[in-house]
Write an enzyme that holds these catalytic residues in place. Structure first.
Site, mmCIF file in Angstrom:
data_model
loop_
_atom_site.group_PDB
_atom_site.id
_atom_site.type_symbol
_atom_site.label_atom_id
_atom_site.label_comp_id
_atom_site.label_asym_id
_atom_site.label_seq_id
_atom_site.Cartn_x
_atom_site.Cartn_y
_atom_site.Cartn_z
ATOM 1 N N HIS A 6 3.996 -5.473 -7.663
ATOM 2 C CA HIS A 6 5.269 -5.047 -7.067
ATOM 3 C C HIS A 6 6.003 -6.186 -6.379
ATOM 4 C CE1 HIS A 6 3.424 -0.744 -6.870
ATOM 5 N NE2 HIS A 6 3.817 -1.070 -8.096
ATOM 6 N N ASN A 33 -11.877 4.164 0.564
ATOM 7 C CA ASN A 33 -10.770 4.715 1.324
ATOM 8 C C ASN A 33 -11.372 5.513 2.485
ATOM 9 O OD1 ASN A 33 -8.401 6.324 2.063
ATOM 10 N ND2 ASN A 33 -7.567 5.743 0.064
ATOM 11 N N ARG A 73 10.115 -6.219 8.142
ATOM 12 C CA ARG A 73 8.768 -6.235 7.540
ATOM 13 C C ARG A 73 8.281 -7.671 7.340
ATOM 14 N NH1 ARG A 73 9.089 -2.690 2.338
ATOM 15 N NH2 ARG A 73 6.907 -3.313 2.136
ATOM 16 N N ASP A 91 2.633 -8.349 0.581
ATOM 17 C CA ASP A 91 2.534 -9.147 1.818
ATOM 18 C C ASP A 91 1.880 -10.515 1.631
ATOM 19 O OD1 ASP A 91 -0.034 -6.764 2.800
ATOM 20 O OD2 ASP A 91 -0.275 -8.626 1.671
ATOM 21 N N TYR A 123 13.820 -5.185 5.339
ATOM 22 C CA TYR A 123 12.881 -6.180 4.798
ATOM 23 C C TYR A 123 12.676 -7.346 5.767
ATOM 24 C CZ TYR A 123 12.209 -3.749 0.454
ATOM 25 O OH TYR A 123 11.826 -2.806 -0.472
ATOM 26 N N ASN A 154 0.447 -4.525 -3.062
ATOM 27 C CA ASN A 154 0.966 -5.024 -1.791
ATOM 28 C C ASN A 154 1.889 -6.224 -2.027
ATOM 29 O OD1 ASN A 154 -0.611 -3.057 -0.650
ATOM 30 N ND2 ASN A 154 -2.289 -4.453 -0.140
ATOM 31 N N GLY A 195 -7.857 1.255 -0.823
ATOM 32 C CA GLY A 195 -6.739 1.362 0.117
ATOM 33 C C GLY A 195 -5.444 1.801 -0.512
ATOM 34 N N THR A 196 -5.531 2.686 -1.496
ATOM 35 C CA THR A 196 -4.308 3.202 -2.097
ATOM 36 C C THR A 196 -4.403 4.713 -2.244
ATOM 37 O OG1 THR A 196 -2.828 3.128 -4.030
ATOM 38 C CG2 THR A 196 -5.156 2.689 -4.447
#
Ligand code: BV8
Length: 257
Positions: free
Chosen positions: A125, A218, A76, A110, A73, A108, A192-193
Site C-alpha cells: 500500500h 493477533n 501521521r 510506516d 497525512y 503498513n 496484526g491485521t
C-alpha cells in the site's frame, strides 16, 4: 502490573519454522501498534476523531478537500517519524536472516520494517514518507514550502502521499511479488491485521489452499476461523520474540534500536 501470561506457541509451529524453505509474512497495522502508531480499528483522536480512515484515504476525499487529506497525512508522518521499530519488527528482521527464503508483504505504510532491518519488504500500500505528483504520479522529494498541499515543481499539480488509497489498484510489481510469495511459500504468517482489506486479506486463504501452513498472530483471534489455521493469541511484540527464541535459542532476545 499483572504478570503477563506466557505466550502459548505450538511445538508444531516451532518445528515448521525451523524446517521452512520459504516463509511469507503479511503484516498489518497491529504490528506497529506497540510502536505507538494507531491502527485503523482504533478510534482516531483529536482533530481527526470525527473521521474514519476509510473516508480520508480515498482519491475522492483528496479531490473534495486536498488540504484536509494532506494535513491528515502530515499528522501521521509526524507520528511515524517519532515512532521506533518494536521487538515484533526486529524479530521479523531476525527471522529473515534465519530462513533460506523470506518475503515480507506489508500493508503498513510506516517504513518501520525497513528501519528494523528487514530487507525483503513488499510495500503493498505504498509508503507515507514518500510524496508524488497527483497528476503525473512521479515521485517528488522536495518542493517550495508554499501552499497546502504543496505543488509539483514540474507541473504545478497538487502533491499527494505515495500510498494506495481505497479504490486504487495496488502497484503491479507488489501484486506479482505477493502472488509469487503466496504460491511458493511453505509457511505463511498473517500478523496484526484484521483481514478486512482486499486483496491482502485473501493471501492467507490462497496460501492455505495450496497446502502452506497458515499462522495467525493477533491479540484478538476470535474472528479468525480456526480450521486448518494455527491461531496464536497475543501481541506481535511478545509472540514473535518468543517464537524466535523457541526456534533458535538466543535469537529472541532482541533489543529495540
Ligand atoms: C483494490 C494505505 C482493485 C492508505 C490502505 C468498493 C470500491 C472500490 C474498492 C473496493 C470496494 N469494495 C471493496 C473494495 C476493495 C477495497 C477494500 O478492501 N475495501 C474494504 C474497506 C472493504 N480495496 C481496495 O480498494 C484496494 N485496491 O482493490 O484495487 C480495485 C480498484 C478499483 C475498484 C475496485 C477494486 C486498495 C486497498 C488499500 C487501501 N489503503 N492503506 C493509508 O494508510 O492511508 S489500507 C489500510 O487499511 C492499511 O494499509 C491496512 O491495509 C488497512 C487496515 O487494515 P489492518 O492493517 O488490518 O489494520 P486494522 O486496524 O484493520 O487491524 C489491526 C489488527 O491488529 C486488528 O486485528 C487488531 O486486533 C490487531 N492488533 C492490535 N494490536 C496488535 C495487533 N496485532 C498484533 N500485535 C498487536 N500489538
Amino acid at each position: 502490573m499483572a504478570e503477563e501470561r506466557p505466550v502459548d506457541i505450538p511445538a508444531s509451529l516451532v518445528s515448521a519454522l525451523r524446517g521452512a524453505k520459504h516463509v511469507a509474512v503479511l503484516t498489518g497495522a497491529g504490528v506497529s501498534a506497540e510502536s505507538g502508531l494507531p491502527t485503523f480499528r482504533d478510534p482516531m483522536t483529536g482533530l481527526w476523531a470525527k473521521y474514519r480512515p476509510e473516508d480520508l484515504a480515498t482519491p475522492e476525499a483528496f479531490a473534495r478537500d486536498p488540504r484536509l487529506v494532506w494535513e491528515w497525512y502530515e499528522w501521521r508522518r509526524g507520528l511515524v517519524a517519532a515512532a521506533r521499530p518494536n521487538p515484533g519488527h526486529l524479530a521479523l528482521a531476525e527471522m529473515e536472516r534465519r530462513v533460506p527464503r523470506f518475503t515480507l508483504l506489508t500493508q503498513n505504510v510506516d517504513g518501520l520494517h525497513q528501519r528494523a532491518g528487514s530487507q525483503k519488504v513488499v510495500e503493498l500500500h505504498g509508503n507515507i514518507t514518500r510524496s508524488k505528483c497527483f497528476e503525473e504520479e512521479h515521485p517528488v522529494e522536495s518542493w517550495p514550502a508554499t501552499g497546502v498541499p504543496p505543488r509539483c515543481p514540474r507541473c504545478g499539480s497538487p502533491l499527494r502521499p505515495d500510498v494506495v488509497w481505497f479504490g486504487e489498484s495496488l502497484p503491479a510489481a507488489a501484486v506479482s511479488a505477493a502472488r509469487e510469495a503466496v504460491e511458493t511459500c511453505d509457511l505463511f504468517f498473517s500478523i496484526g491485521t484484521s483481514g478486512m482489506v482486499q486483496p491482502a486479506a485473501s493471501f492467507c486463504h490462497w496460501a492455505g489452499a495450496r497446502g502452506a501452513m497458515v499462522v495467525i498472530i493477533n491479540p484478538d483471534v476470535s474472528n479468525f476461523a480456526s480450521g486448518s489455521q494455527v491461531l496464536v493469541q497475543g501481541a506481535s511484540g511478545r509472540v514473535l520474540p518468543a517464537l524466535l527464541e523457541k526456534a533458535w535459542p538466543g535469537s529472541g532476545t532482541i533489543h529495540v534500536e
